[in-house]
Design an enzyme around this catalytic site. Structure first.
Site, PDB file in Angstrom:
ATOM      1  N   ARG A 290       0.854  -1.178   0.000  1.00  0.00           N
ATOM      2  CA  ARG A 290       0.000   0.000   0.000  1.00  0.00           C
ATOM      3  C   ARG A 290       0.894   1.234   0.000  1.00  0.00           C
ATOM      4  O   ARG A 290       1.479   1.592   1.006  1.00  0.00           O
ATOM      5  CB  ARG A 290      -0.920  -0.025   1.227  1.00  0.00           C
ATOM      6  CG  ARG A 290      -1.635   1.286   1.466  1.00  0.00           C
ATOM      7  CD  ARG A 290      -2.731   1.171   2.500  1.00  0.00           C
ATOM      8  NE  ARG A 290      -2.323   0.608   3.775  1.00  0.00           N
ATOM      9  CZ  ARG A 290      -1.681   1.278   4.745  1.00  0.00           C
ATOM     10  NH1 ARG A 290      -1.330   2.535   4.553  1.00  0.00           N
ATOM     11  NH2 ARG A 290      -1.382   0.689   5.884  1.00  0.00           N
ATOM     12  N   HIS A 294      -3.731   4.108   4.702  1.00  0.00           N
ATOM     13  CA  HIS A 294      -4.783   3.092   4.764  1.00  0.00           C
ATOM     14  C   HIS A 294      -6.109   3.673   4.299  1.00  0.00           C
ATOM     15  O   HIS A 294      -6.817   3.078   3.493  1.00  0.00           O
ATOM     16  CB  HIS A 294      -4.902   2.560   6.192  1.00  0.00           C
ATOM     17  CG  HIS A 294      -5.990   1.547   6.360  1.00  0.00           C
ATOM     18  ND1 HIS A 294      -7.234   1.864   6.852  1.00  0.00           N
ATOM     19  CD2 HIS A 294      -6.035   0.230   6.082  1.00  0.00           C
ATOM     20  CE1 HIS A 294      -7.991   0.781   6.877  1.00  0.00           C
ATOM     21  NE2 HIS A 294      -7.284  -0.224   6.416  1.00  0.00           N
ATOM     22  N   TYR A 303       4.188   5.082  11.214  1.00  0.00           N
ATOM     23  CA  TYR A 303       4.494   3.680  11.499  1.00  0.00           C
ATOM     24  C   TYR A 303       5.349   2.994  10.430  1.00  0.00           C
ATOM     25  O   TYR A 303       5.599   1.806  10.516  1.00  0.00           O
ATOM     26  CB  TYR A 303       3.200   2.878  11.721  1.00  0.00           C
ATOM     27  CG  TYR A 303       2.179   2.979  10.604  1.00  0.00           C
ATOM     28  CD1 TYR A 303       2.265   2.174   9.467  1.00  0.00           C
ATOM     29  CD2 TYR A 303       1.108   3.864  10.695  1.00  0.00           C
ATOM     30  CE1 TYR A 303       1.338   2.248   8.460  1.00  0.00           C
ATOM     31  CE2 TYR A 303       0.160   3.956   9.690  1.00  0.00           C
ATOM     32  CZ  TYR A 303       0.277   3.139   8.573  1.00  0.00           C
ATOM     33  OH  TYR A 303      -0.658   3.222   7.569  1.00  0.00           O
TER      34      TYR A 303
END
Length: 396
Positions: A290, A294, A303
């Site tokens: 990705r 998200h 993160y």
């Protein structure tokens, strides 16, 4: 190639085995390898044979290769327009497919017309390959409707927001078409269920695996492993490769290069054909990434590190197809320019149509709860109307 009979050529195989290992392990492959038919540099791999004897390859015409490239570019451009619309306040939220175009286009084009797909909320590329007007999900994310397409007409279910729930819906549907006698031959029906790596930790997904395995359902579980379940990396989800989980449920699992549209098509087409012919489920793990957030409410910089994102950019699913077309002299600058121009025109048209969407009155949220009405809902609607009327003429 587009949902027709040409394209993938899975060679004859014995009955499906369980937990097949993959011999190919290129420089960009994870430990254990994956099925790859087009490298990041645009080099074509003739075929890949897994340890269970299944050989995967494709046999596309030049026009079909070009059509795949057009699909990839188009869905990425539409996705980029959606992200821009959300940032400008025109959509409440958006779940981008950036980086996952090959997994979605390849698997979507591998479906035959009679097959049924059950998406999450990110399968905009699969939706596009099913011939659905790309504006349809925008009504959902803008809050105008609940998704405006007919699942029966397009063989593509409505988006599912609840993580993993669609796998149970898909399993029940697959069991149903078996009971209806719609499987067991080359013209039979099959089902595909999409979900992400994080969803594999959900009970619904594991229950779907159990039921599908026990009842030999004609279903393909297509996991887009994009490395992060929102903010949790894959190692926080599993201690073994996801495709090997199929072993515990009694059906085969295979991992593919999810950034390779050719491998995705070949493996998905073969798994669907096995399912429709009565050979039961398959779990496909599409190993991809990705590239964006998200959803538009996420901040991936909290993160994951920039160098990781950069390393995956080198594996871009569109760039490798463009490199292949150029090397094979299948596509030239004029072709690539035409594709870009057409995609941009479609995106701008989509923007205008989204901005022209009417904003529904809040009271209409009661109108489609039950097809024949309900006294309870009618009472709630009346109270809602009275409540809003109490603000009329108020300075607040």
């Amino acid at each position: 190639m587009a949902n027709g009979d040409s394209g993938a050529v899975p060679l004859p195989t014995p009955g499906p085995s369980v937990g097949a290992e993959i011999p190919r392990n290129g420089e960009d492959a994870p430990p254990g390898g994956f099925v790859q038919l087009l490298t990041p540099e645009g080099e074509r791999v003739d075929s890949v044979t897994t340890a269970d004897g299944t050989t995967y390859t494709v046999d596309f015409t030049d026009d079909e290769y070009r059509a795949l490239y057009r699909d990839l570019v188009t869905v990425r451009r539409l996705d980029a327009e959606a992200t821009a619309l959300q940032r400008q306040g025109e959509l409440g939220i958006w779940a981008s497919l950036l980086g996952q175009e090959a997994a979605q286009v390849g698997s979507g084009r591998a479906l035959r017309p009679q097959d049924m797909a059950f998406p999450t909320y990110r399968e905009h590329g699969v939706l596009y390959t099913r011939g659905i007007d790309p504006i349809m999900p925008f009504g959902l994310f803008r809050g105008v409707d609940q998704g405006g397409w007919d699942p029966n007409e397009f063989k593509f279910n409505t988006y599912t927001i609840v993580i993993g729930a669609q796998t149970l819906h898909a399993t029940g549907y697959a069991m149903g078409i078996t009971m209806d006698g719609k499987t067991g031959n080359a013209d039979g029906e099959a089902v595909i269920a999409y979900f992400g790596d994080g969803a594999t930790s959900q009970g619904d997904v594991n229950e779907a695996f159990v039921w599908s395995g026990v009842f030999h359902a004609p279903i393909v579980f297509f996991c887009q492993n994009n490395q992060y379940a929102i903010s949790e990396p894959l190692e926080r989800q599993t201690r073994i490769p996801l495709y090997r989980r199929a072993l515990g449920y009694g059906f085969p699992g295979v991992r593919i290069d999810g950034n390779d549209v050719l491998a995705t098509f070949a493996v998905t087409r073969a798994a669907l054909d096995q399912a429709r012919n009565g050979q039961g489920p398959t779990l496909i793990e599409a190993y991809t990434y990705r590239m964006g957030a998200h959803t538009s409410s996420d901040d991936p910089t909290r993160y994951r590190i920039a160098s990781e994102v950069e390393s995956w950019k080198a594996k871009d699913p569109i760039a490798r197809v463009k490199a292949f077309l150029t090397k094979q002299k299948i596509g030239d600058d004029d072709f690539f320019g035409d594709v870009d121009e057409a995609a941009t025109k479609l995106a701008l048209d989509l923007r205008e149509r989204v901005l022209a969407m009417p904003d529904p009155q809040p009271v209409t949220l009661f109108d489609n709860v039950y097809p024949h009405g309900s006294p309870e809902v009618d009472a709630q609607k009346a109270e809602f109307v009275r409540y809003h009327a109490s603000f009329e003429g108020s300075a607040h």
